[in-house]
Design a protein around this motif. Structure first.
Motif, mmCIF file in Angstrom:
data_model
loop_
_atom_site.group_PDB
_atom_site.id
_atom_site.type_symbol
_atom_site.label_atom_id
_atom_site.label_comp_id
_atom_site.label_asym_id
_atom_site.label_seq_id
_atom_site.Cartn_x
_atom_site.Cartn_y
_atom_site.Cartn_z
ATOM 1 N N HIS A 221 0.830 -1.202 0.000
ATOM 2 C CA HIS A 221 0.000 0.000 0.000
ATOM 3 C C HIS A 221 0.865 1.252 0.000
ATOM 4 N N GLU A 222 0.403 2.268 -0.747
ATOM 5 C CA GLU A 222 1.154 3.517 -0.799
ATOM 6 C C GLU A 222 0.926 4.359 0.458
ATOM 7 N N ASN A 223 -0.330 4.360 0.958
ATOM 8 C CA ASN A 223 -0.698 5.266 2.040
ATOM 9 C C ASN A 223 -0.619 4.591 3.397
ATOM 10 N N MET A 224 -0.094 5.319 4.371
ATOM 11 C CA MET A 224 -0.083 4.823 5.745
ATOM 12 C C MET A 224 -0.452 5.951 6.691
ATOM 13 N N PHE A 225 -1.097 5.589 7.800
ATOM 14 C CA PHE A 225 -1.692 6.564 8.709
ATOM 15 C C PHE A 225 -1.444 6.162 10.157
ATOM 16 N N TRP A 226 -1.342 7.168 11.022
ATOM 17 C CA TRP A 226 -1.354 6.943 12.462
ATOM 18 C C TRP A 226 -2.512 7.723 13.076
ATOM 19 N N TYR A 227 -3.353 7.005 13.843
ATOM 20 C CA TYR A 227 -4.446 7.603 14.597
ATOM 21 C C TYR A 227 -4.237 7.283 16.082
ATOM 22 N N ARG A 228 -4.817 8.101 16.944
ATOM 23 C CA ARG A 228 -4.973 7.721 18.335
ATOM 24 C C ARG A 228 -6.462 7.681 18.654
ATOM 25 N N SER B 297 4.540 12.188 27.405
ATOM 26 C CA SER B 297 3.844 12.830 28.515
ATOM 27 C C SER B 297 2.600 12.015 28.854
ATOM 28 N N THR B 298 2.073 12.224 30.052
ATOM 29 C CA THR B 298 0.935 11.414 30.504
ATOM 30 C C THR B 298 -0.296 11.614 29.607
ATOM 31 N N ASN B 299 -0.429 12.789 28.990
ATOM 32 C CA ASN B 299 -1.599 13.008 28.119
ATOM 33 C C ASN B 299 -1.458 12.310 26.762
ATOM 34 N N GLN B 300 -0.361 11.590 26.563
ATOM 35 C CA GLN B 300 -0.210 10.760 25.369
ATOM 36 C C GLN B 300 -0.550 9.294 25.643
ATOM 37 N N THR B 301 -1.016 9.028 26.854
ATOM 38 C CA THR B 301 -1.552 7.700 27.147
ATOM 39 C C THR B 301 -2.794 7.480 26.294
ATOM 40 N N SER B 302 -2.786 6.429 25.490
ATOM 41 C CA SER B 302 -3.863 6.244 24.518
ATOM 42 C C SER B 302 -3.693 4.916 23.793
ATOM 43 N N MET B 303 -4.701 4.581 22.962
ATOM 44 C CA MET B 303 -4.583 3.491 22.009
ATOM 45 C C MET B 303 -4.138 4.095 20.681
ATOM 46 N N TYR B 304 -3.044 3.569 20.130
ATOM 47 C CA TYR B 304 -2.524 4.074 18.860
ATOM 48 C C TYR B 304 -2.790 3.032 17.769
ATOM 49 N N LEU B 305 -3.396 3.491 16.688
ATOM 50 C CA LEU B 305 -3.772 2.615 15.583
ATOM 51 C C LEU B 305 -3.070 3.046 14.307
ATOM 52 N N CYS B 306 -2.456 2.089 13.638
ATOM 53 C CA CYS B 306 -1.828 2.304 12.348
ATOM 54 C C CYS B 306 -2.757 1.739 11.277
ATOM 55 N N ALA B 307 -2.794 2.365 10.109
ATOM 56 C CA ALA B 307 -3.626 1.880 9.009
ATOM 57 C C ALA B 307 -2.898 2.102 7.692
ATOM 58 N N SER B 308 -3.288 1.329 6.682
ATOM 59 C CA SER B 308 -2.740 1.533 5.349
ATOM 60 C C SER B 308 -3.853 1.429 4.318
ATOM 61 N N SER B 309 -3.621 1.985 3.121
ATOM 62 C CA SER B 309 -4.607 1.892 2.050
ATOM 63 C C SER B 309 -3.912 2.065 0.707
ATOM 64 N N LEU B 310 -4.609 1.629 -0.352
ATOM 65 C CA LEU B 310 -4.140 1.895 -1.707
ATOM 66 C C LEU B 310 -4.272 3.375 -2.011
ATOM 67 N N ARG B 311 -3.504 3.856 -2.971
ATOM 68 C CA ARG B 311 -3.519 5.283 -3.279
ATOM 69 C C ARG B 311 -4.823 5.710 -3.929
ATOM 70 N N THR B 312 -5.342 4.926 -4.857
ATOM 71 C CA THR B 312 -6.464 5.378 -5.668
ATOM 72 C C THR B 312 -7.791 4.981 -5.050
ATOM 73 N N PRO B 313 -8.645 5.949 -4.701
ATOM 74 C CA PRO B 313 -9.962 5.587 -4.174
ATOM 75 C C PRO B 313 -10.743 4.812 -5.214
ATOM 76 N N GLY B 314 -11.492 3.850 -4.780
ATOM 77 C CA GLY B 314 -12.289 3.075 -5.720
ATOM 78 C C GLY B 314 -13.197 2.150 -4.982
ATOM 79 N N GLN B 315 -14.131 1.571 -5.676
ATOM 80 C CA GLN B 315 -15.072 0.669 -5.041
ATOM 81 C C GLN B 315 -14.346 -0.474 -4.354
ATOM 82 N N ASN B 316 -14.646 -0.630 -3.089
ATOM 83 C CA ASN B 316 -14.186 -1.777 -2.303
ATOM 84 C C ASN B 316 -12.691 -1.817 -2.022
#
Lengths: 110, 116
Positions: B29-36, B82-101
């Motif tokens: 996958h071209e795209n990668m993301f970090w969420y909390r 820091s203590t306010n960075q206590t969290s669940m961290y989620l990584c994700a990836s996706s293909l570059r081109t949006p498309g069905q499914n």
């Protein structure tokens, strides 16, 4: 500002009791609305993508529908294994990333 | 089976430590993301990357940095935890081109970080 709002925050159902979850969104030029399921302690799992008003998609007991302002996730005759948090997301206006709602936590009891 | 793998499920770090969270995907996958993800706040985007050595700030980048030296690996760095960075961290990836499914993100299982 791009925004996604889900309601209710939590929903308790009896097994077999059908209901719907709501996702309302504000984004200029919708490029895609996504539904995910998340089990406790796990990452979200992709369910559906909807692109245009009037579109519907189904998977087992779940059906997702889309209008110009909101999406519904209909759950027909739910089972306890459908218990999870359901997340809705839209592609942001820039088309660069997904914006998520806070989710609806569904509990189905037998 | 395609996967996004996060190196740690649980992590406990001390305030002020430099913390590295690693994410590897095997889907080309071209795209990668970090969420909390925090109770009552949902998933919030920290950083994302569309290509090797490329990064873009998300909605809450303060206190974080990222590194993408190879296509399959995207690292999140907490420069001084820091203590306010206590969290669940989620990584994700996706293909570059949006498309069905095929635009849906594939998520890792998450890293629950506690900063004490």
């Amino acid at each position: 500002e791009d925004q996604v709002t889900q309601s209710p925050e939590a929903l308790r159902l009896q097994e077999g009791e059908s209901s719907s979850l709501n996702c309302s969104y504000t984004v200029s030029g919708l490029r895609g609305l996504f539904w995910y399921r998340q089990d406790p302690g796990k990452g979200p799992e992709f369910l559906f993508t909807l692109y245009s008003a009037g579109e519907e998609k189904e998977k087992e007991r779940l059906k997702a529908t889309l209008t110009k302002k909101e999406s519904f996730l209909h759950i027909t005759a739910p089972k306890p294994e459908d218990s999870a948090t359901y997340l809705c997301a839209v592609l942001n206006q820039a088309g660069t990333a997904l914006i998520f709602g806070k989710g609806t936590t569904l509990s189905v009891s037998s | 089976d395609v996967k996004v793998t996060q190196s740690s499920r649980y992590l406990v770090k001390r305030t002020g430590e430099k913390v590295f969270l690693e994410c590897v995907q095997d889907m080309d996958h071209e795209n990668m993301f970090w969420y909390r993800q925090d109770p009552g706040l949902g998933l919030r985007l920290i950083y994302f990357s569309y290509d090797v050595k490329m990064k873009e700030k998300g909605d809450i980048p303060e206190g974080y940095s990222v590194s993408r030296e190879k296509k399959e690996r995207f690292s999140l760095i907490l420069e001084s935890a820091s203590t306010n960075q206590t969290s669940m961290y989620l990584c994700a990836s996706s293909l570059r081109t949006p498309g069905q499914n095929n635009y849906g993100y594939t998520f890792g299982s998450g890293t629950r970080l506690t900063v004490v």
